[in-house]
Write an enzyme that holds these catalytic residues in place. Structure first.
Site, short mmCIF file in Angstrom:
data_model
loop_
_atom_site.label_atom_id
_atom_site.label_comp_id
_atom_site.label_asym_id
_atom_site.label_seq_id
_atom_site.Cartn_x
_atom_site.Cartn_y
_atom_site.Cartn_z
N TRP A 151 182.51 37.93 2.82
CA TRP A 151 181.74 36.58 3.14
C TRP A 151 182.84 35.88 4.20
CZ3 TRP A 151 177.04 36.52 2.97
CH2 TRP A 151 176.19 36.93 1.89
N ASP A 198 185.04 27.97 1.77
CA ASP A 198 183.80 28.30 1.28
C ASP A 198 183.79 28.30 -0.30
OD1 ASP A 198 181.22 29.68 0.38
OD2 ASP A 198 181.49 31.19 1.72
N LYS A 251 174.26 29.79 -6.00
CA LYS A 251 174.95 30.49 -6.89
C LYS A 251 175.32 30.00 -8.05
CE LYS A 251 175.33 33.69 -3.61
NZ LYS A 251 176.33 33.79 -2.67
C1 LIG Z 1 176.25 33.98 -1.11
C2 LIG Z 1 177.48 33.59 -0.43
C3 LIG Z 1 177.32 33.36 0.83
C4 LIG Z 1 176.19 33.67 1.75
O1 LIG Z 1 175.32 32.42 1.36
P1 LIG Z 1 173.78 32.21 1.92
O2 LIG Z 1 173.59 31.00 1.83
O3 LIG Z 1 173.09 33.35 1.95
O4 LIG Z 1 174.08 32.11 3.56
C5 LIG Z 1 178.54 33.11 1.44
N1 LIG Z 1 179.83 32.82 0.92
C6 LIG Z 1 179.74 33.12 -0.46
C7 LIG Z 1 181.12 32.81 -1.14
C8 LIG Z 1 178.69 33.48 -1.08
O5 LIG Z 1 178.98 33.82 -2.39
#
Ligand SMILES: *Cc1c(COP(=O)(O)O)cnc(C)c1O
Length: 360
Positions: free
Chosen positions: A101, A171, A195
């Site tokens: 990511w 993030d 998540k």
């Molecule tokens: C799942 C995830 C993403 C991607 O998320 P989307 O909403 O599918 O774009 C980005 N960063 C992390 C840390 C993730 O776990």
């Protein structure tokens, strides 16, 4: 058909209480005669929902007044572009690449300016967090970027990088609300909610106000400009209403659990059950450096692909689902987010013990 123990990395398990409440309110939300899915985002009902959600989130995370809370769409992945578009005044940003990511965010930023990879753990399949105490931070960097919890690999920054005064952007998709955070250490904290917080379709971004300006890269879409969203309190266009409503319920649930201090304690207990078992097992092994282990995502392997596959299959038949690891790591991954009850982890560990005994 009863409920399973769902170890999915995302979209993931939600608190049963929240689902039940949502079910009860499905046909007639608080005397409105309609579902939250069917009502105007400009209605009094929805206005209360989004305002209360923001207030509860501010309480939980102790968000200072000089930070805006935005409810956005497009997934965390869309922020990979929005962040450089809004923040790259000098056209430079530093990225710490600790997984897929972070790597995707780094690659996307290259479209908009000079993105520097100042540290990486790719040499060992992202099985650790590099030392970030004294990195070569660029003098003119507009920000330093991290992915704080690496969902796929199961690592977490236990200490934030030394950004040498530069704005930190994180993030936190897979560790959102899993423990208390000091919001003031960040310029932006953001994450997709699917998540640990709610249904897919909502991204929450907590942004320090001085980073929200009209001075964005040329060509930045109106919708991706933070100021557009901030000026309209996330209601510039139709927001993901139902998702925000569920997030609001999860915030209330978290408050009822005792807030983020209490949830952290519970998360530590849950993770310890699994890690302690892995550390003494002769069959199952954790895949990352102990000091960097995530509380949320726990990858493990047996070292034998066929045995891994059989474990996943038998676990599923026993009601422990979505344990298959990400294709880039292989093996298994148990995501044990806030809503995974402690019994779920206890029973999984018991199942693993039993599997190990039967197969050795
Ligand atoms: C799942 C995830 C993403 C991607 O998320 P989307 O909403 O599918 O774009 C980005 N960063 C992390 C840390 C993730 O776990």
């Amino acid at each position: 058909m009863g409920r399973v123990y769902n170890f999915s990395a995302g979209p993931a398990v939600l608190p049963e209480e929240v689902l039940r409440e949502a079910a009860e309110e499905m046909m007639d939300y608080k005397g409105s005669g309609m579902s939250v899915m069917e009502m105007s985002h400009r209605s009094k009902w929805f206005d209360d929902i989004i305002k209360e959600a923001e207030k509860d989130l501010r309480d939980l995370m102790k968000i200072p007044d000089n930070y805006k809370v935005l409810f956005l769409q497009g997934g965390a992945s869309q922020q990979f572009a929005a962040i450089p578009m809004n923040l790259m005044k000098n056209g430079v940003a530093d990225y710490i690449v600790t997984g897929q990511w972070a790597k995707k965010a780094y690659q996307e930023a290259q479209k908009y300016g000079k993105a520097n990879k100042i540290a990486s753990s790719e040499d060992r399949t992202f099985a650790y967090i590099p030392d970030c105490s004294d990195l070569p931070i660029s003098e003119d960097a507009d920000y330093v970027y991290i992915c704080e919890n690496n969902t796929i690999y199961g690592t977490k920054f236990k200490e934030l990088p030394n950004t040498k005064g530069k704005t930190l952007v994180a993030d936190v998709s897979s560790c959102f609300l899993s423990e208390p955070v000091d919001v003031e250490k960040y310029g932006i904290i953001y994450g997709g909610v699917q998540k640990n917080v709610g249904p897919a379709g909502v991204v929450i971004s907590i942004i320090r106000e001085d980073l929200i300006t009209d001075d964005v890269l040329e060509g930045t879409p109106t919708m991706l400009k933070f100021k557009t969203q901030a000026d309209k309190d996330s209601l510039y266009n139709t927001p993901p209403c139902y998702g925000i409503y569920i997030c609001g319920k999860v915030f209330k649930w978290l408050k009822k659990q005792g807030g983020l201090e209490a949830i952290k304690e519970r998360n530590e207990k849950k993770a310890a059950l699994l890690y302690d078992f892995l550390d003494q097992s002769k069959m199952f092994k954790g895949t990352v450096d102990k000091k960097d282990r995530s509380l949320m995502n726990v990858p493990f392997v047996t070292g034998d692909k066929d045995l891994d596959a059989r474990f996943v299959k038998e676990a599923e038949a026993a009601g422990f689902v979505n344990l298959k690891g990400h294709r880039s790591v292989g093996g298994m991954r148990a995501s044990i987010y806030n809503a995974m009850p402690i019994e779920g982890v206890e029973k999984l560990v018991a199942f693993m013990k039993d599997f190990e005994e039967k197969n050795s």
